[in-house]
Write an enzyme that holds these catalytic residues in place. Structure first.
Site, PDB file in Angstrom:
ATOM      1  N   ASP A   1      28.144  12.501  61.398  1.00 27.53           N
ATOM      2  CA  ASP A   1      29.034  12.370  62.560  1.00 27.53           C
ATOM      3  C   ASP A   1      29.881  11.104  62.413  1.00 27.53           C
ATOM      4  OD1 ASP A   1      30.086  12.895  65.094  1.00 27.53           O
ATOM      5  OD2 ASP A   1      28.407  11.960  66.159  1.00 27.53           O
TER       6      ASP A   1
ATOM      7  N   GLU B   1      35.294   9.770  60.843  1.00 28.87           N
ATOM      8  CA  GLU B   1      36.777   9.834  60.702  1.00 28.87           C
ATOM      9  C   GLU B   1      37.335   8.588  59.986  1.00 28.87           C
ATOM     10  OE1 GLU B   1      35.056  10.487  63.533  1.00 28.87           O
ATOM     11  OE2 GLU B   1      35.155  12.615  63.106  1.00 28.87           O
TER      12      GLU B   1
ATOM     13  N   ASP C   1      33.860  17.630  69.333  1.00 28.15           N
ATOM     14  CA  ASP C   1      33.585  17.633  70.771  1.00 28.15           C
ATOM     15  C   ASP C   1      34.527  18.534  71.553  1.00 28.15           C
ATOM     16  OD1 ASP C   1      31.707  15.859  69.970  1.00 28.15           O
ATOM     17  OD2 ASP C   1      32.668  14.092  70.831  1.00 28.15           O
TER      18      ASP C   1
HETATM   19  O1  MIG Z   1      30.827   9.953  70.408  1.00 31.34           O
HETATM   20  O2  MIG Z   1      25.860  11.428  68.568  1.00 31.34           O
HETATM   21  O3  MIG Z   1      30.645  14.945  68.026  1.00 31.34           O
HETATM   22  O4  MIG Z   1      28.161  16.119  68.511  1.00 31.34           O
HETATM   23  O5  MIG Z   1      26.339  14.655  70.042  1.00 31.34           O
HETATM   24  C1  MIG Z   1      29.639  10.631  70.560  1.00 31.34           C
HETATM   25  C2  MIG Z   1      26.365  11.755  69.816  1.00 31.34           C
HETATM   26  C3  MIG Z   1      28.939  10.680  69.237  1.00 31.34           C
HETATM   27  C4  MIG Z   1      29.796  12.841  68.710  1.00 31.34           C
HETATM   28  C5  MIG Z   1      29.479  14.172  68.153  1.00 31.34           C
HETATM   29  C6  MIG Z   1      28.478  14.868  69.015  1.00 31.34           C
HETATM   30  C7  MIG Z   1      27.239  14.024  69.153  1.00 31.34           C
HETATM   31  C8  MIG Z   1      27.590  12.641  69.700  1.00 31.34           C
HETATM   32  N1  MIG Z   1      28.601  12.020  68.852  1.00 31.34           N
END
Ligand code: MIG
Length: 763
Positions: free
Chosen positions: A406, A409, A480
């Site tokens: 996650d 980016e 998201d």
């Molecule tokens: O900004 O880890 O897209 O799936 O649950 C939130 C917490 C950070 C973003 C991910 C999302 C995940 C969440 N993460």
């Protein structure tokens, strides 16, 4: 020819035009690279390995241009640097635009601009205008459609819209005016007067596509920096374009079979072992087939990556093996941001070895993510990827089966990372501006390598950020979304365009991540997503719970019905992945991929196909219980009642809350699995093939569904033929335990075949 000279060297042609030099490379008869050196490194993250095939081509000097011709493409190069590409019959594919651009007139005076800006509107226009800016402007036909571009918002056909390539984490509801999301895949598929082509711009800097928004006469690609480096891809069908593009950037490899099962997730569960176990128990208690439970950031110790909290968990190995015994695999999230903490081993080691990205003055760059102040691994470097891969061992040893990457980016809470932060481009120093769009790609690659090295299984990586080619290493999810009907609607074109862009293994958060879902939305989402390759219900911390049982009946029963349908067809999906790993064609497809000549499907946003055989027309409108379904040419069989329809027409179908309109192309054989709670490790002893129509043929693939032994031939390939008179089951290859019994289900009877001396005999 005046003002143009050239030199041929193997499969490269060096052309000097009046003001520019180009290097053309014939990679295959259908792929030509057009390159202009603007002083940047030529290292590609999308394309790895040697892709040039020995290919014959001719070069001819015409009166006013040079012509390069392969068996499939014709390229005309003019002294004024214009380049036109045609198919072999001289149908235009990609032609340079000769006139000047006419930027959109937004009808604003300087004063008005200032006023709008003061209120917070973005009036900057083109964000890309740096001193290394360049643009490529191509002619647009009246009848030209665009597809691809990865995960962009909006509709299937991208014509009339503009998009940016700059990986962006923006959790606000992403609707069709969002020009950028988490991934950058600068690959466009076009149909120009019905003639297909592909265009891939291999540039990682921030870039932009305008696909006929500014003008009906041209479309353009523009970039803030980098070399001019693009590939024109030909082929006689859209399918062939996808095949060629994935030849170049790679195919999604064959996944482990359980990764095709249902997956349950929610941000917050993993705060304690007890909460996760409760979810696991409920899934089994309510007879909900499921293969995976995901652990979001809360399982870590203070959000330190590659750690596990001790206060609310016993030994994580014991915990994971408990879940495994119930038939669940565990997937854990990992973020790139490493907590700045002098007492934390990963941080200490990264600092000591110089593995984190730096400020221009050589100090380590610090921003903020979940653990507070955090630093960013420099994934562009091989040693750093290896270090990260080695850290994955920690999770593999605990028994974790997949890693969810996650925030890559990369996201940052403390403002954007400045363009000039120093990131590596392999062994060279480069900037954030250059490496931003491949940060997630390189993290996913490192994760893939770690899982492969330590688990010896086919790695299951899910990444949020990606670049062209990331599909070789990782599956993706679309980030998201929200529990909004427009996001259920967007799922179809978004996953279809990802599939056309090489990302065959993709999914959205079922039920919606942000905002609160409703029982109706959740129900329609599980129906609509039932064949989405990645099949995961996930929700944000603090949102209304959306596990299948939360809303009681009838939601629970309907949800269960579709999970069971998914598992009945899991071998169909696996067979599609087997084929995909060879031809790159997506599992979930827009109808235009299968029927590119059918004008009715160019803009079809609310239906999709699964392979060539299933047509899915989900209800994606609140309150709707009937809908129109367009059926393309051929005959189609309603999955639920067996009624047959002639195609090339639109029909009205009933779709009460428990019904997903689903049609099967006549004369299809589908593999049909027995009911199961999860994908088992042991080989199946039987399978059923169902015939829809009068006759058919089908190839079915079987292996252990986990490791790489299939690469050494440990697999079976069955060939099933059903004619008017006879049924034949042949083995095209076998080196894995065979089914003892195969059942064939026809309209009026079920026939059993038993294995005798490596042959299937009708009983
Ligand atoms: O900004 O880890 O897209 O799936 O649950 C939130 C917490 C950070 C973003 C991910 C999302 C995940 C969440 N993460």
């Amino acid at each position: 020819m005046q003002n143009l000279n050239y030199k041929v060297d193997g499969q490269k042609v060096f052309v000097n035009c009046t003001n520019n030099k180009f290097e053309l490379t014939v990679l295959t008869p259908e792929i030509i690279r057009i390159f202009q050196d603007r002083g940047f490194s030529q290292n590609s993250y999308a394309i790895e390995g040697k892709k040039i095939q020995t290919t014959d081509f001719e070069i001819r000097e015409n009166e006013d241009h040079l012509e390069l011709k392969t068996s499939e493409l014709i390229v005309d190069i003019f002294p004024d640097s214009k380049i036109d590409v045609y198919d072999k019959d001289k149908n235009p594919l990609v032609l340079d635009y000769r006139k000047k651009r006419t930027p959109l007139d937004r009808q604003m005076s300087q004063d008005q601009k200032r006023l709008a800006e003061a209120e917070g509107h973005d009036v900057s226009g083109n964000l890309l205008k740096t001193d290394r800016y360049f643009e490529v402007v191509k002619k647009l036909a009246n009848d030209e459609q665009f597809y691809g571009l990865g995960d962009k918002t909006g509709f299937l056909n991208k014509r009339h819209y503009a998009y940016d390539n700059w990986n962006t984490d923006n959790p606000a509801p992403q609707v069709e005016n969002f020009t950028r999301l988490y991934k950058s895949v600068p690959f466009l598929l076009g149909l120009k007067n019905g003639h297909p082509y592909g265009l891939f711009f291999d540039d990682t800097y921030k870039s932009h596509f305008d696909l006929g928004k500014e003008s009906d006469n041209y479309y353009f690609y523009s970039a803030s920096s980098g070399n001019l480096d693009y590939y024109v891809i030909g082929g006689d069908s859209l399918k062939k374009i996808v095949e060629n593009y994935t030849y170049l950037t790679g195919k999604t490899p064959l996944p482990q079979k359980w990764t095709l099962g249902y997956q349950q997730s929610r941000w917050g569960y993993s705060v304690s072992q007890e909460r996760v176990e409760r979810i696991a128990e409920k899934l089994r208690e309510y007879d909900l087939p499921c293969d995976v439970i995901h652990l979001d950031i809360d399982y870590m110790d203070g959000y330190r990556v590659f750690t596990w909290r001790k206060d609310t968990y016993e030994d994580p190995r014991v915990f994971v093996s408990k879940l495994n015994k119930l038939g669940f695999k565990v997937v854990t999230i990992i973020d790139p941001g490493v907590k700045k903490d002098d007492k934390y081993g990963i941080y200490q080691e990264g600092v000591k070895k110089g593995y984190f990205v730096q400020n221009p003055d050589g100090t380590i760059y610090v921003n903020r993510v979940w653990p507070g102040d955090a630093v960013y691994p420099d994934f562009g470097r091989k040693q750093v990827r290896k270090w990260w891969a080695d850290n994955c061992k920690y999770l593999v040893d605990i028994g974790v089966s997949g890693i969810w990457d996650d925030m890559n980016e990369p996201a940052s809470f403390n403002g954007d990372i400045p363009d000039d932060i120093v990131f590596s481009d392999e062994e060279k120093k480069a900037t954030h501006a250059k490496m931003h769009n491949v940060y997630g790609h390189n993290m996913a690659k490192a994760t893939y390598e770690g899982l492969k090295k330590y688990s010896h299984k086919r790695p299951f990586v899910i990444t949020r950020a990606a670049y062209a080619g990331t599909q070789k290493y990782s599956t993706i999810w679309t980030g998201d979304n929200h529990s909004l009907w427009v996001h259920l609607q967007m799922m179809i074109p978004q996953l279809c365009n990802l599939g056309l862009s090489g990302f065959s293994f993709a999914g959205t958060d079922i039920g919606g991540f942000g905002s609160d879902t409703t029982p109706e939305l959740l129900t329609r989402w599980i129906e609509g997503a039932v064949f989405s390759p990645l099949f995961r219900n996930h929700a944000a911390l603090g949102t209304r719970s959306q596990e299948p049982w939360i809303f009681g009946e009838p939601t629970l029963s309907i949800y269960r019905k579709y999970l069971k349908l998914r598992y009945h067809l899991i071998d169909y999906l696996y067979d599609l992945f087997y084929k995909e790993s060879q031809n790159g064609l997506p599992i979930m497809r827009p109808l235009v991929l299968n029927y590119p000549q059918d004008k009715q499907v160019c803009d079809l946003n609310d239906e999709y196909m699964v392979g060539d055989a299933l047509l899915v027309a989900p209800v994606v409108e609140q309150g709707q219980t009937k809908r129109l379904v367009y059926l393309p040419e051929g005959s189609w069989i309603d999955f639920w009642d067996g009624n047959e329809y002639q195609g090339k027409t639109t029909i009205i179908v009933d779709a009460p809350i428990d019904k997903l309109p689903l049609f099967i192309k006549k004369n299809t054989i589908l593999p049909w699995n027995k009911e199961m709670t999860h994908v088992k490790d042991e080989p199946n002893s039987e399978i059923t093939f169902k015939l829809y129509g009068d006759n058919g043929s089908y190839q079915h693939y079987q292996d252990d569904g986990t490791d790489f032994s299939y690469e050494d031939g440990k697999y079976n390939l069955y060939d099933i033929n059903i004619g008017a008179e006879s049924i034949d089951i042949n083995l095209l290859h076998h080196d894995y335990p065979l089914y003892k019994n195969i059942y064939v289900e026809l309209a009026n009877k079920k026939v059993r075949f038993a294995l005798e001396h490596n042959k299937y005999v009708e009983k």
